[in-house]
Design an enzyme around this catalytic site. Structure first.
Site, short mmCIF file in Angstrom:
data_model
loop_
_atom_site.label_atom_id
_atom_site.label_comp_id
_atom_site.label_asym_id
_atom_site.label_seq_id
_atom_site.Cartn_x
_atom_site.Cartn_y
_atom_site.Cartn_z
N GLY A 28 0.85 -1.19 0.00
CA GLY A 28 0.00 0.00 0.00
C GLY A 28 0.88 1.23 0.00
CD GLN B 286 3.70 5.57 2.77
OE1 GLN B 286 2.68 5.02 2.35
NE2 GLN B 286 4.78 4.88 3.12
CB CYS C 280 6.27 1.51 6.87
SG CYS C 280 5.68 3.08 6.22
CG LEU C 281 6.98 0.97 0.66
CD1 LEU C 281 6.13 1.34 -0.56
CD2 LEU C 281 8.15 0.08 0.25
CG HIS D 83 0.57 0.48 7.48
ND1 HIS D 83 1.65 -0.02 8.17
CD2 HIS D 83 1.10 1.38 6.58
CE1 HIS D 83 2.76 0.55 7.72
NE2 HIS D 83 2.45 1.40 6.75
CD GLU D 84 -0.79 1.90 3.12
OE1 GLU D 84 -0.44 3.08 2.95
OE2 GLU D 84 0.02 0.97 3.24
CG HIS E 214 1.09 6.14 5.97
ND1 HIS E 214 2.26 6.57 6.54
CD2 HIS E 214 1.32 4.86 5.59
CE1 HIS E 214 3.16 5.60 6.50
NE2 HIS E 214 2.61 4.54 5.93
ZN ZN Z 1 3.52 2.73 5.59
#
Ligand code: ZN
Length: 189
Positions: free
Chosen positions: A49, A54, A102-103, A143-144, A147
């Site tokens: 995701g 981000q 997480c990226l 999680h998304e 963000h």
């Molecule tokens: Zn993340």
């Protein structure tokens, strides 16, 4: 089509509370381009995701997709989903501990997530959805959506569970994958 750079923890962009997308602008080129960039960037990075914050864009848009993901091979499939102005609500008190990555964060950690959530959102055509998400897929949604409120998983994890990806592979992967695979079979997603 563009692969954008992904901001890393410590960048103030990751802490912004994103603004709702005006629904009558979803068809506009700037929104459609942003969605395309999110999908391209997520796929390029092998993410499950990606939220607009981000890539430094303070709008409430997240994309999710899981096929055969080398970062998270135990995750059940998620078809490509574009969630604009998503709102999620826990449906009960059932929780599961998930070892997340997480990226935007170079380490992993364990977060307690709700097993069952409702998700209301608009897709990239402006069509409204009201769905139930369950299991690891519900975890990905939480999680998304975090963000979009300037929250990263590390905020919710016990710091004692933080680990590098290398240490995950060496010391934690086997037990976690065994537990979470049984959970996914039980939860059905
Ligand atoms: Zn993340």
């Amino acid at each position: 089509m563009a692969v954008r750079s992904i901001v890393q923890i410590g960048d103030p962009a990751l802490r912004r509370v994103a603004d709702p997308v005006p629904p009558d602008e979803i068809g506009a080129p700037w929104v459609q381009q942003l969605v395309d960039d999110l999908v391209d960037t997520m796929r390029h990075a092998n993410g499950a995701g990606l939220a607009a914050t981000q890539i430094g864009e303070p709008w409430r848009i997240a994309v999710m997709e899981v096929t055969h993901n080398p970062r998270y091979p135990y995750k059940p499939p998620i078809p490509l989903t574009v969630a604009i102005n998503p709102v999620i609500e826990p449906l009960d008190g059932e929780m599961v501990d998930i070892n997340e990555g997480c990226l935007s964060v170079p380490w992993r950690g364990v977060v307690a997530r709700h097993v069952n959530v409702s998700a209301q959102y608009l897709d990239r055509d402006g069509v409204a959805h009201d769905e139930v998400k369950r299991g690891l897929t519900a975890g990905t949604w939480q999680h998304e959506c975090d963000h979009l409120d300037g929250i990263v998983f590390a905020d919710r994890a016990d710091p004692a569970t933080f680990m590098t990806w290398e240490m995950f592979e060496r010391h934690h992967r086997a037990a976690f994958v065994e537990r979470i695979t049984a959970f996914v079979e039980w939860a059905g997603s």
